[in-house]
Design a protein around this motif. Structure first.
Motif, PDB file in Angstrom:
ATOM      1  N   ALA B  74       0.836  -1.203   0.000  1.00 30.29           N
ATOM      2  CA  ALA B  74       0.000   0.000   0.000  1.00 30.29           C
ATOM      3  C   ALA B  74       0.869   1.251   0.000  1.00 30.29           C
ATOM      4  O   ALA B  74       0.554   2.245  -0.650  1.00 30.29           O
ATOM      5  CB  ALA B  74      -0.913  -0.007   1.225  1.00 30.29           C
ATOM      6  N   TYR B  75       2.004   1.180   0.732  1.00 32.74           N
ATOM      7  CA  TYR B  75       2.844   2.373   0.834  1.00 32.74           C
ATOM      8  C   TYR B  75       3.468   2.730  -0.505  1.00 32.74           C
ATOM      9  O   TYR B  75       3.567   3.904  -0.867  1.00 32.74           O
ATOM     10  CB  TYR B  75       3.925   2.157   1.904  1.00 32.74           C
ATOM     11  CG  TYR B  75       4.619   3.438   2.285  1.00 32.74           C
ATOM     12  CD1 TYR B  75       3.921   4.437   2.944  1.00 32.74           C
ATOM     13  CD2 TYR B  75       5.953   3.663   1.980  1.00 32.74           C
ATOM     14  CE1 TYR B  75       4.519   5.621   3.284  1.00 32.74           C
ATOM     15  CE2 TYR B  75       6.574   4.850   2.323  1.00 32.74           C
ATOM     16  CZ  TYR B  75       5.853   5.829   2.978  1.00 32.74           C
ATOM     17  OH  TYR B  75       6.448   7.009   3.313  1.00 32.74           O
ATOM     18  N   VAL B  76       3.891   1.699  -1.256  1.00 29.98           N
ATOM     19  CA  VAL B  76       4.485   1.965  -2.565  1.00 29.98           C
ATOM     20  C   VAL B  76       3.418   2.495  -3.520  1.00 29.98           C
ATOM     21  O   VAL B  76       3.668   3.381  -4.338  1.00 29.98           O
ATOM     22  CB  VAL B  76       5.175   0.704  -3.119  1.00 29.98           C
ATOM     23  CG1 VAL B  76       5.773   0.980  -4.484  1.00 29.98           C
ATOM     24  CG2 VAL B  76       6.262   0.243  -2.165  1.00 29.98           C
ATOM     25  N   GLN B  77       2.190   1.972  -3.372  1.00 34.33           N
ATOM     26  CA  GLN B  77       1.096   2.529  -4.180  1.00 34.33           C
ATOM     27  C   GLN B  77       0.897   4.010  -3.889  1.00 34.33           C
ATOM     28  O   GLN B  77       0.550   4.797  -4.755  1.00 34.33           O
ATOM     29  CB  GLN B  77      -0.215   1.783  -3.893  1.00 34.33           C
ATOM     30  CG  GLN B  77      -0.233   0.369  -4.428  1.00 34.33           C
ATOM     31  CD  GLN B  77      -1.541  -0.324  -4.113  1.00 34.33           C
ATOM     32  OE1 GLN B  77      -2.476   0.291  -3.610  1.00 34.33           O
ATOM     33  NE2 GLN B  77      -1.596  -1.613  -4.414  1.00 34.33           N
ATOM     34  N   GLN B  78       1.151   4.365  -2.619  1.00 34.55           N
ATOM     35  CA  GLN B  78       0.922   5.747  -2.208  1.00 34.55           C
ATOM     36  C   GLN B  78       2.034   6.680  -2.687  1.00 34.55           C
ATOM     37  O   GLN B  78       1.759   7.780  -3.159  1.00 34.55           O
ATOM     38  CB  GLN B  78       0.826   5.781  -0.678  1.00 34.55           C
ATOM     39  CG  GLN B  78       0.352   7.092  -0.103  1.00 34.55           C
ATOM     40  CD  GLN B  78       0.470   7.099   1.415  1.00 34.55           C
ATOM     41  OE1 GLN B  78       0.604   6.057   2.057  1.00 34.55           O
ATOM     42  NE2 GLN B  78       0.441   8.283   1.994  1.00 34.55           N
ATOM     43  N   VAL B  79       3.291   6.264  -2.539  1.00 31.91           N
ATOM     44  CA  VAL B  79       4.388   7.199  -2.813  1.00 31.91           C
ATOM     45  C   VAL B  79       5.307   6.752  -3.951  1.00 31.91           C
ATOM     46  O   VAL B  79       6.201   7.483  -4.339  1.00 31.91           O
ATOM     47  CB  VAL B  79       5.276   7.436  -1.565  1.00 31.91           C
ATOM     48  CG1 VAL B  79       4.460   7.939  -0.414  1.00 31.91           C
ATOM     49  CG2 VAL B  79       6.018   6.164  -1.181  1.00 31.91           C
ATOM     50  N   GLY B  80       5.110   5.527  -4.471  1.00 33.85           N
ATOM     51  CA  GLY B  80       5.998   5.033  -5.512  1.00 33.85           C
ATOM     52  C   GLY B  80       5.461   5.390  -6.885  1.00 33.85           C
ATOM     53  O   GLY B  80       4.276   5.647  -7.061  1.00 33.85           O
ATOM     54  N   SER B  81       6.366   5.443  -7.828  1.00 33.47           N
ATOM     55  CA  SER B  81       5.947   5.689  -9.197  1.00 33.47           C
ATOM     56  C   SER B  81       7.067   5.244 -10.106  1.00 33.47           C
ATOM     57  O   SER B  81       8.242   5.337  -9.750  1.00 33.47           O
ATOM     58  CB  SER B  81       5.671   7.174  -9.405  1.00 33.47           C
ATOM     59  OG  SER B  81       5.849   7.508 -10.759  1.00 33.47           O
ATOM     60  N   ALA B  82       6.686   4.745 -11.276  1.00 32.70           N
ATOM     61  CA  ALA B  82       7.711   4.295 -12.211  1.00 32.70           C
ATOM     62  C   ALA B  82       8.554   5.457 -12.701  1.00 32.70           C
ATOM     63  O   ALA B  82       9.669   5.284 -13.172  1.00 32.70           O
ATOM     64  CB  ALA B  82       7.045   3.593 -13.386  1.00 32.70           C
ATOM     65  N   ASP B  83       8.030   6.674 -12.577  1.00 35.05           N
ATOM     66  CA  ASP B  83       8.701   7.832 -13.182  1.00 35.05           C
ATOM     67  C   ASP B  83       9.642   8.566 -12.243  1.00 35.05           C
ATOM     68  O   ASP B  83      10.354   9.467 -12.656  1.00 35.05           O
ATOM     69  CB  ASP B  83       7.657   8.838 -13.676  1.00 35.05           C
ATOM     70  CG  ASP B  83       6.716   8.196 -14.661  1.00 35.05           C
ATOM     71  OD1 ASP B  83       7.213   7.426 -15.499  1.00 35.05           O
ATOM     72  OD2 ASP B  83       5.504   8.457 -14.572  1.00 35.05           O
ATOM     73  N   THR B  84       9.597   8.226 -10.964  1.00 34.08           N
ATOM     74  CA  THR B  84      10.397   8.990 -10.021  1.00 34.08           C
ATOM     75  C   THR B  84      11.877   8.752 -10.266  1.00 34.08           C
ATOM     76  O   THR B  84      12.313   7.605 -10.357  1.00 34.08           O
ATOM     77  CB  THR B  84      10.058   8.586  -8.580  1.00 34.08           C
ATOM     78  OG1 THR B  84       8.649   8.510  -8.466  1.00 34.08           O
ATOM     79  CG2 THR B  84      10.611   9.563  -7.586  1.00 34.08           C
ATOM     80  N   PRO B  85      12.677   9.809 -10.389  1.00 28.82           N
ATOM     81  CA  PRO B  85      14.123   9.625 -10.554  1.00 28.82           C
ATOM     82  C   PRO B  85      14.715   8.908  -9.340  1.00 28.82           C
ATOM     83  O   PRO B  85      14.146   8.967  -8.250  1.00 28.82           O
ATOM     84  CB  PRO B  85      14.662  11.048 -10.647  1.00 28.82           C
ATOM     85  CG  PRO B  85      13.487  11.917 -10.904  1.00 28.82           C
ATOM     86  CD  PRO B  85      12.289  11.214 -10.391  1.00 28.82           C
TER      87      PRO B  85
END
Lengths: 164, 667
Positions: B74-85
């Protein structure tokens, strides 16, 4: 050099300092700063008005639409140049409610936010005064060191190898 | 608790290990102390290593989950993204609540480990034992948080394959990587002196021993907190686009509160070391500092500050509030219980003395902390008692902190020249003479440079005065001892004061003399304002390689020289636009440009907002000087006093004692 330094530090030096500080301060604080620009006035007013949808930020800082709208309103009122800063803030308050004021009113319950810091300061200073009074009484009760006290200290220092 | 993935399983295992290490560590040390079992106590550091290994594993797994974009969490869904450097993906861990708690737990367990290592040869010392118990207990609380309301490894909704990434504001400046960890080093570091204070209360060893043990811990925590707060201001300045460094918002206030009480503590502790006095007061300040970090976290993480009615929403809030109450009850109970032993024998002779100045400093800092706390929670009080919404904003804090700041500057000017015990007016007349003239000089320079208004002018004058007093001490000490005159508490402290003065001057001038204007620019048109020229070169739009953000920039030639590009950055995945300022930094003033909304790529017109802000650079320079000064203060001076040396020069009654040696040698 040293004697000269000492003489300088007597009252004439301090009196000269006082004169210089008072004159410079008076000149600096009272001189005209030139006309305040409209932008500066808008900023000053915007800093006093809270953004209605975000907590605590002023419309000066906030970049959302509601804040931009209020800022534009302030800009218009300032450009009209008919009302004082306080009147403009009052106008905004009438439209959006008292919760857009960033500076709490000094009346009613809200006055507490101004009164309590003063109370805390006075209490702190009074507490210090009481403490010093008690320390003074305590020190007076202890009395001057006796010869026996001095001998004890000397003995301890000799034992430590220090000069008596 | 079914683990969502290998990351979650191992992460949970790590947290379990941390919780186990902390709980069993506390119990084992407690049992060892009760049984006087030195063998058992010798093992106490191992529990700290266990807990540390656990949290390191958990953090590593969280990082792995973020790097591999494990969207089952859930946390990665909240703050993760494939685009984040990459770098901001590392920082994504502390961009929301659960990961922040994880970072806090890491730092806290690190400190517990450091304490266990530092005192590994003294495990049979009851004082160290109790300090470790307190550290373990606090660690256990944070481990429990990770199993309760702030579970970083909770399984997310199934089928999610992408996320929004961290808040856009948290992924366009490098400081996001440094500001939170450094702030936490300071925030959490105060747990160590707190733990020793509680240990001293429990064991009844209330002498100065525990103070000496924790002197450097407190100093380093304070320094990290200082740097962390300043980095936050820098980040705000470079990223948020409203041209300010400090907005007095609740989160900022939460970090300032422990700094204020911590600053009071590192001053008043000197009185206790020197004179054995103020024991209760110092304990209270330490308890307050630690409790305020918890209260601040409660205020900012529970959502309570937005509305009192959201009180029940965040379970984290209830946890922190309970923990805060427990800290207060235990600490105050212990202080009351040990009241008789805390009474100190000495007396402070005169308000006009070093001790007196420290006490005045403490009153002012405490009042300052009270003002900040009051302003922060006042909306809550109004809503709870009067049922209406209000805001207490920056102008309130500005108005009240101004006189407080002036008094503090005055104290900084007078206190360093005061001797311990008692000062005479002749001595003050002698020692303050040149510092006072430096103040007059600073005032003159400020007026000459065009400064106006009472408050800033008084601030500049007092700043010069205080700088004079600090320089006087440094000059006298280095004249006597060479470079050694720079190290030690008293001398390093003066360097810190110089840094503080630089910051005070920067704040006074930037708050009072900032000007701004909204400038409509057109290509080929040179606009003049505030002594600067602005010319629009072009309006461009650029989408980054990954197609995740587009930067709309107005390229403005400033003063006919370099081009600055204030921009509006749009995060395409979430459709959020953020203003990105462009700043020309200078020694005396910054020119700060932002782009107003409305321009399009290829336009030949754009509206920018320009701010001319004096002295901003001195904020960061002052912070650097403060850090260097703290480092110098942490090392002992060249000469240690013998235990039987008198703590201050005897008060001479002969008339010419004013020229008596004024330098106080750092211990």
């Amino acid at each position: 050099m040293r004697a000269w330094n000492q003489r300088l530090k007597r009252w004439p030096g301090w009196a000269a300092l006082l004169v210089v500080v008072v004159v410079v301060l008076a000149v600096g604080a009272t001189r005209s700063t030139g006309p305040q620009t409209q932008e500066d006035r808008i900023d000053a007013i915007a800093r006093r008005v809270a953004c209605p949808v975000c907590d605590g930020e002023s419309v000066y800082e906030s970049r959302n639409n509601a804040s931009v709208a209020i800022r534009n309103e302030i800009t218009d009122l300032v450009r009209e140049n008919r009302s004082s800063d306080d009147q403009i803030v009052g106008f905004i308050e009438n439209r959006y409610g008292a919760e857009v004021l960033l500076v709490p009113r000094a009346s009613g319950f809200d006055a507490l936010v101004w009164v309590l810091p003063a109370v805390a300061f006075v209490a702190g200073v009074a507490g210090l005064a009481v403490a010093f009074q008690r320390w003074k009484l305590q020190a007076a009760a202890t009395g001057a060191p006796t010869d026996a006290d001095r001998a004890l200290v000397d003995a301890a220092r000799r034992a430590d190898g220090a000069e008596p | 608790m079914v683990a969502a993935s290998i990351n979650a399983a191992l992460g949970r295992a790590g947290l379990m290990l941390m919780l186990g290490g902390a709980v069993f560590g506390a119990l084992a040390v407690l049992y060892g102390i009760r049984r006087r079992d030195a063998k058992l106590l010798r093992q106490s550091p191992r529990y700290a290593w266990l807990a540390l290994a656990g949290i390191v594993l958990a953090v590593a797994m969280m990082q792995r989950a973020l790097i591999t974009r494990d969207f089952s969490l859930a946390y990665v869904q909240q703050v993760g993204s494939a685009d984040t450097p990459v770098l901001f993906n590392v920082a994504a861990m502390w961009s929301a609540l659960e990961g922040s708690i994880l970072l806090w737990a890491l730092v806290l367990t690190g400190f517990t480990g450091a304490v266990a290592w530092r005192f590994r040869r003294r495990t049979d010392d009851v004082l160290v034992g109790w300090a470790l118990i307190v550290m373990f207990a606090v660690t256990a609380f944070f481990a429990l948080l990770s199993f309760g309301p702030a579970d970083p490894f909770a399984a997310g909704a199934p089928g999610v394959t992408s996320g929004p990434g961290p808040n856009p504001l948290l992924q366009n400046h490098i400081l996001v990587l440094f500001h939170p960890p450094i702030l936490y080093l300071g925030y959490v570091g105060f747990t160590v002196p707190f733990a020793f204070a509680i240990a001293a209360l429990v064991t009844g060893r209330l002498g100065e021993g525990w103070l000496m043990e924790t002197r450097r811990w407190a100093l380093f925590s304070w320094a990290f907190l200082t740097i962390g707060i300043l980095l936050g201001g820098w980040w705000s300045y470079e990223v948020l686009g409203w041209s300010g460094v400090w907005a007095w918002d609740p989160v900022e206030n939460a970090s300032l509160l422990p700094w204020l009480t911590g600053t009071a503590y590192i001053h008043s502790v000197l009185v206790q070391e020197r004179r054995g006095m103020l024991r209760v007061w110092n304990l209270t300040l330490l308890v307050a500092t630690f409790a305020l970090t918890i209260l601040g976290t409660f205020l900012t993480r529970s959502g309570v500050i937005n509305s009192v009615h959201a009180f029940g929403d965040g379970p984290v809030g209830a946890w922190f509030l309970t923990f805060f109450a427990a800290i207060m009850i235990v600490s105050l109970g212990l202080i009351a219980w040990r009241g008789d032993r805390l009474r100190s024998p000495g007396a402070i002779d005169s308000p006009l003395s070093r001790e007196g100045a420290f006490l005045a400093n403490n009153v002012i800092f405490t009042v300052f902390a009270f003002v900040v706390l009051l302003g922060t929670i006042f909306p809550l009080l109004v809503e709870a008692l009067d049922d209406r919404r209000t805001v207490v904003g920056a102008p309130y804090f500005d108005r009240l902190s101004m006189p407080i700041g002036l008094v503090l500057l005055f104290l900084m000017a007078v206190a360093p020249v005061l001797p311990w015990r008692k000062a005479s007016t002749e001595l003050l007349r002698d020692r303050l003479f040149w510092p006072a003239w430096l103040g007059a000089g600073a005032l003159f320079v400020a007026v000459f440079a065009g400064a106006t208004g009472w408050a800033p002018l008084v601030a500049f004058g007092l700043a010069g005065f205080a700088a004079g007093a600090a320089l006087r001490q440094v000059v006298l000490a280095t004249r006597r001892q060479g470079w050694r005159g720079l190290v030690g508490r008293a001398n390093g402290g003066m360097i810190v004061h110089l840094g503080v003065i630089m910051i005070a001057v920067a704040l006074a001038s930037s708050n009072s003399f900032t000007h701004s204007a909204t400038l409509p620019l057109a290509e080929g048109d040179v606009v003049e304002w505030g002594g600067h020229t602005f010319e629009l070169a072009s309006v461009t739009e650029r989408v980054n390689d990954r197609g995740s953000e587009s930067v709309l920039a107005a390229n403005v030639i400033l003063d006919g020289g370099r081009t600055y590009s204030p921009a509006i950055t749009t995060y395409l995945n979430i459709g959020q636009a953020v203003g990105t300022p462009s700043v020309r930094t200078g020694l005396t003033k910054d020119v700060y440009l932002t782009l107003e909304a409305g321009a399009q790529a290829g336009d030949s017109e754009a509206t920018i907002r320009a701010f001319v802000k004096p002295m901003i650079l001195w904020l960061w320079l002052g912070g650097f000087v403060m850090a260097v000064g703290t480092l110098l203060a942490a090392f002992p001076g060249s000469r240690r006093r013998r235990a039987t040396d008198p703590v201050s020069a005897p008060i001479d009654t002969t008339p010419d004692h004013a020229s008596a040696d004024p330098v106080e040698v750092g211990r």
